[in-house]
Design a protein around this motif. Sequence first.
Motif, PDB file in Angstrom:
ATOM      1  N   PRO A  34       0.772  -1.231  -0.007  1.00  0.00           N
ATOM      2  CA  PRO A  34       0.006   0.081  -0.088  1.00  0.00           C
ATOM      3  C   PRO A  34       0.775   1.262   0.096  1.00  0.00           C
ATOM      4  N   THR A  35       0.393   2.221  -0.605  1.00  0.00           N
ATOM      5  CA  THR A  35       1.106   3.561  -0.831  1.00  0.00           C
ATOM      6  C   THR A  35       0.464   4.583   0.140  1.00  0.00           C
ATOM      7  N   TYR A  36       1.213   5.442   0.746  1.00  0.00           N
ATOM      8  CA  TYR A  36       0.950   6.398   1.772  1.00  0.00           C
ATOM      9  C   TYR A  36       1.700   7.813   0.969  1.00  0.00           C
ATOM     10  N   ASP A  37       0.756   8.929   0.985  1.00  0.00           N
ATOM     11  CA  ASP A  37       1.544  10.074   0.804  1.00  0.00           C
ATOM     12  C   ASP A  37       1.930  11.033   1.769  1.00  0.00           C
ATOM     13  N   ILE A  38       2.921  11.578   1.643  1.00  0.00           N
ATOM     14  CA  ILE A  38       3.155  12.569   2.379  1.00  0.00           C
ATOM     15  C   ILE A  38       3.732  13.776   1.688  1.00  0.00           C
ATOM     16  N   LEU A  50       1.107  10.178  10.497  1.00  0.00           N
ATOM     17  CA  LEU A  50       0.583   9.165   9.412  1.00  0.00           C
ATOM     18  C   LEU A  50       0.379   7.881  10.101  1.00  0.00           C
ATOM     19  N   THR A  51      -0.711   7.257  10.146  1.00  0.00           N
ATOM     20  CA  THR A  51      -0.969   5.891  10.738  1.00  0.00           C
ATOM     21  C   THR A  51      -0.999   4.849   9.721  1.00  0.00           C
ATOM     22  N   ILE A  52       0.069   3.823   9.678  1.00  0.00           N
ATOM     23  CA  ILE A  52       0.126   2.890   8.627  1.00  0.00           C
ATOM     24  C   ILE A  52      -0.164   1.508   9.658  1.00  0.00           C
ATOM     25  N   VAL A  58       5.342  -0.985   3.358  1.00  0.00           N
ATOM     26  CA  VAL A  58       4.618  -0.011   2.894  1.00  0.00           C
ATOM     27  C   VAL A  58       5.250   1.044   1.973  1.00  0.00           C
ATOM     28  N   LEU A  60       6.192   4.729   0.854  1.00  0.00           N
ATOM     29  CA  LEU A  60       5.806   6.368   1.074  1.00  0.00           C
ATOM     30  C   LEU A  60       6.243   7.166  -0.026  1.00  0.00           C
ATOM     31  N   THR A  90      10.253   7.888  -3.366  1.00  0.00           N
ATOM     32  CA  THR A  90       9.722   6.848  -2.625  1.00  0.00           C
ATOM     33  C   THR A  90      10.611   6.120  -1.921  1.00  0.00           C
ATOM     34  N   LEU A 116       5.351   8.165  12.136  1.00  0.00           N
ATOM     35  CA  LEU A 116       4.695   7.311  11.637  1.00  0.00           C
ATOM     36  C   LEU A 116       4.196   6.841  12.834  1.00  0.00           C
TER      37      LEU A 116
END
Length: 119
Positions: A34-38, A50-52, A58, A60, A90, A116
């Motif tokens: 899964p990808t999370y954007d910052i 950010l919660t993962i 993951v 980022l 990334t 995180l």
Amino acid sequence: MIRPPPCRLPAGIARGLAILVCLLACTPLAAQPPTYDINIRNHLFEPAELTIPANTKVRLAVHNLDPTPEEFESWELNREKVILGGQTATLFVGPLPPGEYPFFGEFNPKTAQGRLVVR
């Protein structure tokens, strides 16, 4: 000249091979994490927290929206990456146990702070 008889598979085997080919064509070779954007904007991380998920690798995607470079750094995550202005970097993290992992911008450590939260 004697020709060999045409090679024909029994119907059950041919059907099984057809199903196997369809399954292989429809199955991704490797699931993408899964990808999370910052975002980095005005020398701040957005979101700052950010919660993962725990125990999950993951991706980022860190987007530097400022015109100047910033360095995403975390001693706890063992990550360090310079991101030029207007560029995206990334980083892959995890799988991590539950906890909090702070990160900061080394070029603006007083303002660029984040963490995180792994649950």
